[in-house]
Enzyme design. Sequence first.
Site, PDB file in Angstrom:
ATOM      1  N   GLY A 126       0.839  -1.208   0.000  1.00 57.40           N
ATOM      2  CA  GLY A 126       0.000   0.000   0.000  1.00 57.40           C
ATOM      3  C   GLY A 126       0.866   1.246   0.000  1.00 57.40           C
ATOM      4  N   HIS A 127       1.874   1.263   0.891  1.00 57.86           N
ATOM      5  CA  HIS A 127       2.783   2.420   0.923  1.00 57.86           C
ATOM      6  C   HIS A 127       3.571   2.503  -0.395  1.00 57.86           C
ATOM      7  CE1 HIS A 127       2.634   1.391   5.374  1.00 57.86           C
ATOM      8  NE2 HIS A 127       2.291   2.658   5.376  1.00 57.86           N
TER       9      HIS A 127
ATOM     10  N   LYS B 248      -7.455   4.108   2.241  1.00 57.86           N
ATOM     11  CA  LYS B 248      -7.845   3.200   3.335  1.00 57.86           C
ATOM     12  C   LYS B 248      -8.156   4.030   4.579  1.00 57.86           C
ATOM     13  CE  LYS B 248      -6.350  -0.391   6.358  1.00 57.86           C
ATOM     14  NZ  LYS B 248      -5.728   0.449   7.387  1.00 57.86           N
TER      15      LYS B 248
ATOM     16  N   GLN C 155      -8.877  10.135   7.588  1.00 59.23           N
ATOM     17  CA  GLN C 155      -7.601  10.866   7.701  1.00 59.23           C
ATOM     18  C   GLN C 155      -7.374  11.722   6.450  1.00 59.23           C
ATOM     19  OE1 GLN C 155      -3.686   9.352   9.254  1.00 59.23           O
ATOM     20  NE2 GLN C 155      -3.257   9.002   7.100  1.00 59.23           N
TER      21      GLN C 155
HETATM   22  O1  PAF Z   1      -1.237   7.217   7.938  1.00 61.24           O
HETATM   23  C1  PAF Z   1      -0.188   7.261   8.605  1.00 61.24           C
HETATM   24  O2  PAF Z   1       0.686   6.421   8.489  1.00 61.24           O
HETATM   25  C2  PAF Z   1      -0.004   8.391   9.613  1.00 61.24           C
HETATM   26  O3  PAF Z   1      -1.211   8.734  10.215  1.00 61.24           O
HETATM   27  C3  PAF Z   1       0.691   9.628   9.011  1.00 61.24           C
HETATM   28  C4  PAF Z   1      -0.163  10.265   7.920  1.00 61.24           C
HETATM   29  C5  PAF Z   1       2.036   9.239   8.440  1.00 61.24           C
HETATM   30  C6  PAF Z   1       0.905  10.680  10.108  1.00 61.24           C
HETATM   31  O4  PAF Z   1       1.689  10.193  11.146  1.00 61.24           O
END
Ligand code: PAF
Length: 281
Positions: free
Chosen positions: A36-37, A150, A154
């Site tokens: 995903g990353h 996902k 956020q």
């Molecule tokens: O989604 C994440 O991994 C975290 O919430 C983020 C956006 C890196 C902030 O710490």
Amino acid sequence: MKTETTIQGLSASLSPARAAKKLIGFVPTMGNLHEGHLNLVREARKLCDVVVVSIFVNPIQFGPNEDFDNYPRTLDQDSKLLAEVGCDIVFAPSVEQMYGKKPRLTNISVGEITNDLCGLQRPGHFDGVAVVVTKLFNIVQPNYAFFGQKDYQQLAVIRQFVQDLNIPLEVIGVPIARAADGLALSSRNGYLSEEQRQTAPVIFQTLKQAEQQLQQKTSLDEVLVNIKAALTQAGLVVDYVEARTPELQKTSEFNQDLVLFVAAKLGKTRLIDNLQVKFTA
Ligand code: PAF
């Protein structure tokens, strides 16, 4: 690929790119990277000249009983994966580098959309995310920042404060990466036992069934009850099952575009997922 651990070092590394007006893409992460990353990095790579990935487990977005201390820290493995997908700079600061020695007095609260869904279960979580992401934006000063859908809420919170505070960058949302069996990829999946891992795809399967039910005009209330029942029967403890409009407004209408949200615990592991349900007129 370079790794920088200080704000000064990162600025020095980025200054030739800034001077040459190159497009800087930024992917903030807490490490323990998965596909995903890496998809976020690939998207950044397509659009930008220079790609920066931050790896920082942000203490202020974890509640007192959450997994901050145990959150997996796997910098060597993450760096290898990032080099393979073409990241240019990894920014991996310490907590002191990010927050300094003096107490922090400034907070960023994004209002109504944070007092819902995960925000209800995790008070202060989105304030912590908003603070760290704003700090990271100020440090990296990217043209584009990439986040996974996902963490739908956020992403909405980040879009909101970027707009409200005129932060000069574009936020790009990237679709959820899933395992072959449908489980949304997450660093927390690593906490699941083998048996729990076999059970976990029930979340996505249930969401897909719900989508079908909605398209067959089953009422939204009934669909939400069905999701909850299916997850409970599979052994999950449901935190919430909710539907919102794509803008995160509450709704009971079911013949419009919706997002279905699930947060549930499997053993001690809290999993979240969502599915965007589209209706064509
Ligand atoms: O989604 C994440 O991994 C975290 O919430 C983020 C956006 C890196 C902030 O710490």
